[in-house]
Design an enzyme around this catalytic site. Structure first.
Site, mmCIF file in Angstrom:
data_model
loop_
_atom_site.group_PDB
_atom_site.id
_atom_site.type_symbol
_atom_site.label_atom_id
_atom_site.label_comp_id
_atom_site.label_asym_id
_atom_site.label_seq_id
_atom_site.Cartn_x
_atom_site.Cartn_y
_atom_site.Cartn_z
ATOM 1 N N HIS A 106 0.856 -1.193 0.000
ATOM 2 C CA HIS A 106 0.000 0.000 0.000
ATOM 3 C C HIS A 106 0.887 1.236 0.000
ATOM 4 O O HIS A 106 1.788 1.349 0.850
ATOM 5 C CB HIS A 106 -0.903 0.011 1.238
ATOM 6 C CG HIS A 106 -1.965 1.075 1.183
ATOM 7 N ND1 HIS A 106 -1.788 2.335 1.697
ATOM 8 C CD2 HIS A 106 -3.218 1.061 0.667
ATOM 9 C CE1 HIS A 106 -2.879 3.053 1.508
ATOM 10 N NE2 HIS A 106 -3.764 2.298 0.887
ATOM 11 N N ASP A 142 -7.613 -1.934 4.266
ATOM 12 C CA ASP A 142 -6.243 -1.525 4.615
ATOM 13 C C ASP A 142 -6.041 -1.465 6.125
ATOM 14 O O ASP A 142 -5.327 -0.601 6.651
ATOM 15 C CB ASP A 142 -5.908 -0.150 4.015
ATOM 16 C CG ASP A 142 -6.076 -0.117 2.513
ATOM 17 O OD1 ASP A 142 -5.904 -1.176 1.884
ATOM 18 O OD2 ASP A 142 -6.368 0.968 1.969
ATOM 19 N N VAL A 640 24.511 44.791 -11.396
ATOM 20 C CA VAL A 640 24.286 43.438 -11.905
ATOM 21 C C VAL A 640 25.289 42.446 -11.304
ATOM 22 O O VAL A 640 24.914 41.379 -10.804
ATOM 23 C CB VAL A 640 24.370 43.416 -13.439
ATOM 24 C CG1 VAL A 640 24.181 41.997 -13.966
ATOM 25 C CG2 VAL A 640 23.326 44.340 -14.042
ATOM 26 N N GLY A 641 26.572 42.801 -11.349
ATOM 27 C CA GLY A 641 27.581 41.914 -10.776
ATOM 28 C C GLY A 641 27.361 41.694 -9.298
ATOM 29 O O GLY A 641 27.504 40.581 -8.788
ATOM 30 N N SER A 658 39.582 43.252 -12.073
ATOM 31 C CA SER A 658 40.601 43.790 -11.173
ATOM 32 C C SER A 658 40.631 43.030 -9.850
ATOM 33 O O SER A 658 39.638 42.447 -9.413
ATOM 34 C CB SER A 658 40.323 45.270 -10.905
ATOM 35 O OG SER A 658 39.186 45.418 -10.076
ATOM 36 N N CYS A 714 45.455 40.666 -20.202
ATOM 37 C CA CYS A 714 45.661 40.356 -18.783
ATOM 38 C C CYS A 714 47.047 39.779 -18.507
ATOM 39 O O CYS A 714 47.596 39.967 -17.422
ATOM 40 C CB CYS A 714 44.583 39.395 -18.286
ATOM 41 S SG CYS A 714 44.378 37.932 -19.312
#
Length: 909
Positions: A106, A142, A640-641, A658, A714
């Site tokens: 069940h 049951d 946003v970041g 940076s 970079c």
């Protein structure tokens, strides 16, 4: 033991197979009669083995057991009845007949949810725990004594299907079969005479009836969570419904995960609801009387057609496709598949409905697998059949997939067009969220400038915090619920290869945009900015199906044994923040590894160079990358970041920029939710040139080490150490070469040196050179803005630079060569000076002495050491810095680990 199996479905079939596998004799199988000419899987399996199969539509009449049924059963001599998912009422004459009695499976933790539809009611009541019971059958409903129970957590967005498939089906089979630990496995306990009989408590007992369509109407006067539970508890049968728009609407695929969703869209008035629903791009947002939201993704109309909830107000589907001859052949082959699955249907027509013709869920799997085989592994899901249940709609969906078209039609793109470089370039300029180009919140925009002449290229949408939330929500949904996480790794690689091919087809356009927006010399952009981006996606596409775990020997739990294995899994939604010097290439270095690992991504390009990122977004659509997997948000880093770093649903940040900003991001990632983070930060890369070098090559590569990509590189050599005996000659040759360089329009094929990226950077370079002069360094050439429109700066050379000077310690990120002497033969002293920096991104050495080269490469404290070359990066070679130049790797196999998590799984057997 002699066992009679009474039940049905795949669950009954699996239990039957395991019982036989363990050596038990199944003397008979009792299952349901054939439906529409199709036998139940349990009966089919038993017939193959020659086991007697009985298919009674009823076991008793007028409350009395049918004598002939009882007689046929008794003749089998069963010692135990096993009832897996038995849907019929079996008379006590059968239940009590075996010497061991009968056990029943069940799908609830009895005594809770006695009666029918137990899984449904587990969800409807919002139970936090679910599970199954195996109990001894008695004459109640049951109510028999418990033999064993197993429980599991019910997840917030579980449905009947997920709960059943994740736990109730596989664990239930284990519970009914004789394998495993003697203490918990039902059949073996019975065989050994150790099976418990634990009376069920009456406390907490509940009885619920079978859910029917007429009783599944939604009550809107309750909290959002309760409404969600009602909808998911009735999904897919019988379906929770309401009346709206003068018809009966049935809701499916509900979730409480509405993080980042904004209820903006078309209102859907619903009688009795606390507030009108809102049809959004994500689906239908509904409200409880507590004002909290839930989201429904699919709606079934009164005519039986299933649609995306987001399409509710879009009316009829897009125009019907006209099939090619080849597609007509495919359609007829698929028609034959439908005909085999639906034998009772005389002729499959366009209007033939798969489910109304008698198909069941197992037939959906068969249809999907046969069509995938017919169409060479086409990506097709079970849900596609539910969404296109008539043959005509199914063929239309299939053909759109085969053509690579999105079933929702072409994405609308508002291009900015420019005739430039002997071609017309078409540039998207809006945010890219959930597979669509959209305006930013409040229609905010910013100008993106052509550094060649300072003119405005176009207005680009400027993302706000709410836009970040929408993009993250789209990426999370694509990761957790979308096709991206369901397709095979090999199929994921195939989509990435397709994307690389499209980038190659558009390479001239991409390079032109890079020249316009970033000032990149066009020929260099073709080779490096775009060329290496294409190579990167191809490289990582090949890794998709090679991301593997391992098996590990551990101490055994004697007398048992153990198996430990690891799995490498995607981390989830990733935020990628890229710089302005290589807008497309830096995007590709991170995004390709991120996608290959199976993640979804929100990309923030630099505000001053957003255009190739948005063109890339367009190409992901053309490649068939599912919506929401890639999102692109031009905007400021501070907004946003920062939001990406703070967002609780973002699990990884990849940043290039940076050191100062990198430290801030690292702090935000730690405070928000301990995000995984990789940082490629500032550099002051030393290049040591010894007197025993090939001087011609040293001059050539020394020039490249500084002036490559206008010095906006970079890994540019931030300081050259030249051995004293060749110093003057080296400087003379460099100055001679600098004066040959053509500074001009980056689109001219003979230009060596284009404009600096943006005005603020040009100002910074002039201030940098003023520092050098003020501190006493010798300005040999350059140091000034070129007197012409745009942001051009002269290639510059400084000599006599001492270690304490500003320009000896700080990065210019521009075309400024910083040259210092070192005494002949003073190897360890120059190494000490080269390493006397907090940066450690790259470095270089020129010498013909292999021992010296190896010694110096050992001692230099940098993530990359170039020997007798410079700037020689490759997609297969890991790239990343030491010390305050950051940590983590781009490129190579190592980059995948930045976007994966390792899970350890230990078995005992």
């Amino acid at each position: 033991m002699k066992i009679a199996v009474i039940g049905q479905s795949l669950f009954g079939q699996e239990v039957y197979c395991h019982l036989r596998k363990e050596g038990h004799e199944v003397v008979g199988v009792f299952t349901v009669p054939d439906k529409d000419g199709k036998a139940d899987p349990l009966g089919l399996e038993a017939e193959k083995d020659g086991v007697p199969v009985f298919k009674y539509s009823r076991w008793r009449a007028k409350g009395q057991a049918l004598p002939d049924v009882v007689a046929k059963y008794q003749a089998l001599g069963a010692e135990l009845n096993v009832l897996p998912f038995c849907s019929q009422f079996i008379p006590m004459e059968i239940i009590s007949a075996p010497r061991h009695g009968s056990i029943i499976y069940h799908p609830s933790l009895l005594p809770r949810h006695r009666g029918a539809s137990a899984i449904n009611w587990t969800l409807i009541h919002g139970d936090k725990k679910g599970g199954f019971s195996i109990f001894w059958a008695d004459d109640g409903l049951d109510t028999g004594d418990l033999l064993l129970q197993k429980e599991c957590e019910v997840l917030p967005d579980d449905t009947v299907s997920t709960l059943y498939n994740r736990f109730l089906f596989p664990e239930g089979i284990k519970g009914m079969q004789p394998t495993g630990s003697p203490q918990v496995q039902a059949v073996r306990l019975i065989a050994e005479g150790k099976a418990p009989r634990l009376p069920q408590p009456e406390e907490g007992a509940t009885y619920e009836g079978i859910q029917k369509k007429e009783t599944a109407k939604i009550n809107w006067d309750q909290p959002a969570e309760a409404i969600h539970n009602w909808i998911r508890g009735n999904d897919k049968v019988p379906g929770a419904w309401t009346e709206a728009c003068e018809q009966k609407l049935t809701f499916f695929n509900s979730t409480l995960n509405t993080s980042g969703l904004v209820p903006e869209g078309d209102a859907l008035p619903i009688p009795g609801a606390h507030r009108p629903g809102v049809v959004t791009k994500a689906g239908l947002i509904l409200f409880g009387n507590d004002d909290k939201m839930l989201l429904v993704k699919n709606i079934q109309l009164e005519d039986g057609k299933m649609i995306l909830a987001s399409n509710f107000f879009k009316g009829a589907a897009s125009s019907v496709l006209e099939l090619t001859e080849a597609e007509l052949v495919t359609a007829e082959a698929v028609r034959s598949v439908w005909q085999r699955i639906l034998p009772k249907v005389l002729e499959v027509e366009d209007s033939t409905d798969f489910f109304k013709s008698g198909a069941a869920s197992v037939d959906v799997v068969r249809l999907v697998e046969e069509v995938k085989e017919l169409c060479d592994g086409l990506e097709l899901e079970n849900e596609d059949v539910y969404m296109a249940s008539t043959f005509g709609d199914f063929i239309q969906l299939l053909v759109r997939k085969l053509r690579g078209d999105d079933e929702e039609g072409e994405c609308s793109i508002d291009y900015v067009e420019m005739a430039v470089n002997k071609r017309t370039v078409r540039m998207p300029h809006q945010l890219f969220i959930g597979g669509e180009f959209v305006d930013a919140e409040g229609a905010k925009t910013s100008e993106t400038i052509n550094p060649t002449d300072g003119s405005v290229i176009c207005q680009v949408s400027l993302a706000q915090v709410t836009d970040v939330d929408k993009a993250v929500a789209a990426a999370k949904d694509a990761f957790e619920n979308g096709r991206w996480g369901k397709i095979s790794a090999r199929d994921r690689g195939r989509l990435m290869y397709r994307l690389a091919d499209l980038m190659e087809q558009h390479q001239e356009e991409l390079a032109t945009i890079e020249a316009l927006d970033a000032g990149a010399v066009y020929t260099l952009a073709l080779k490096t900015h775009v060329g290496m981006s294409i190579q990167t996606f191809r490289y990582f596409a090949g890794w998709c199906d090679k991301i593997q775990g391992s098996t590990i020997p551990i101490n055994q739990a004697r007398p048992n044994r153990n198996l430990t294995l690891t799995r490498k899994e995607p981390v989830g939604v990733c935020g990628i923040i890229i710089p302005w010097n290589y807008p497309l290439m830096m995007l590709s270095w991170k995004t390709a590894a991120c996608l290959a690992a199976g993640n979804t991504v929100v990309i923030k390009p630099a505000q001053v160079t957003p255009l190739t990122a948005l063109k890339f977004a367009e190409l992901t659509l053309k490649a068939g990358i599912p919506k929401g997997v890639v999102n692109v948000l031009p905007g400021s880093g501070s907004l946003v970041g920062q939001r990406l770093s703070d967002h609780p649903d973002v699990r990884k940040i990849g940043f290039t920029g940076s050191t100062e900003v990198g430290k801030h991001i690292m702090k935000s990632c730690a405070i928000s939710n301990v995000k995984k983070v990789s940082l490629e930060l500032g550099g002051k890369s030393p290049l040591i040139i010894f007197a025993d070098c090939d001087l011609n090559k040293a001059v050539q590569m020394g020039m490249s080490s500084v002036f490559f990509n206008k010095g906006e590189n970079c890994i540019a050599a931030g300081r050259l150490f030249v051995e004293d005996s060749i110093h003057d000659e080296f400087v003379r040759r460099v100055v001679e070469e600098v004066r040959k360089m053509k500074v001009g329009n980056p689109l001219d094929r003979d230009t060596d040196h284009g404009p600096q990226n943006h005005h603020a950077h040009l100002v910074k370079l002039m201030e940098y050179c003023q520092h050098g002069v003020k501190e006493g360094a010798t300005l040999v050439c350059g140091g000034n803005q070129v007197p012409r429109p745009g942001f051009f700066f002269e290639p510059t050379v400084f000599t006599d630079v001492e270690d304490h000077m500003f320009i000896a310690k700080e990065e210019s990120f521009g075309p400024v060569m910083i040259i210092s002497r070192f005494a002949d033969g003073d190897l360890d002293a120059v190494l000490s000076r080269a390493n006397a920096t907090e940066f450690g991104l790259a470095s270089g050495v020129f010498t013909r002495d292999i021992n010296k080269a190896l010694y110096v490469s050992d001692k230099l404290q940098a993530g990359t050491v170039f020997v007798n070359t410079y700037n020689k990066t490759d997609v297969a070679a890991p790239f990343g810095g030491f010390k305050q130049s950051g940590f983590g790797k781009d490129l190579g196999e190592a980059a995948l680990n930045e976007y994966l998590r390792v899970k350890t799984v230990t078995f005992e057997y």
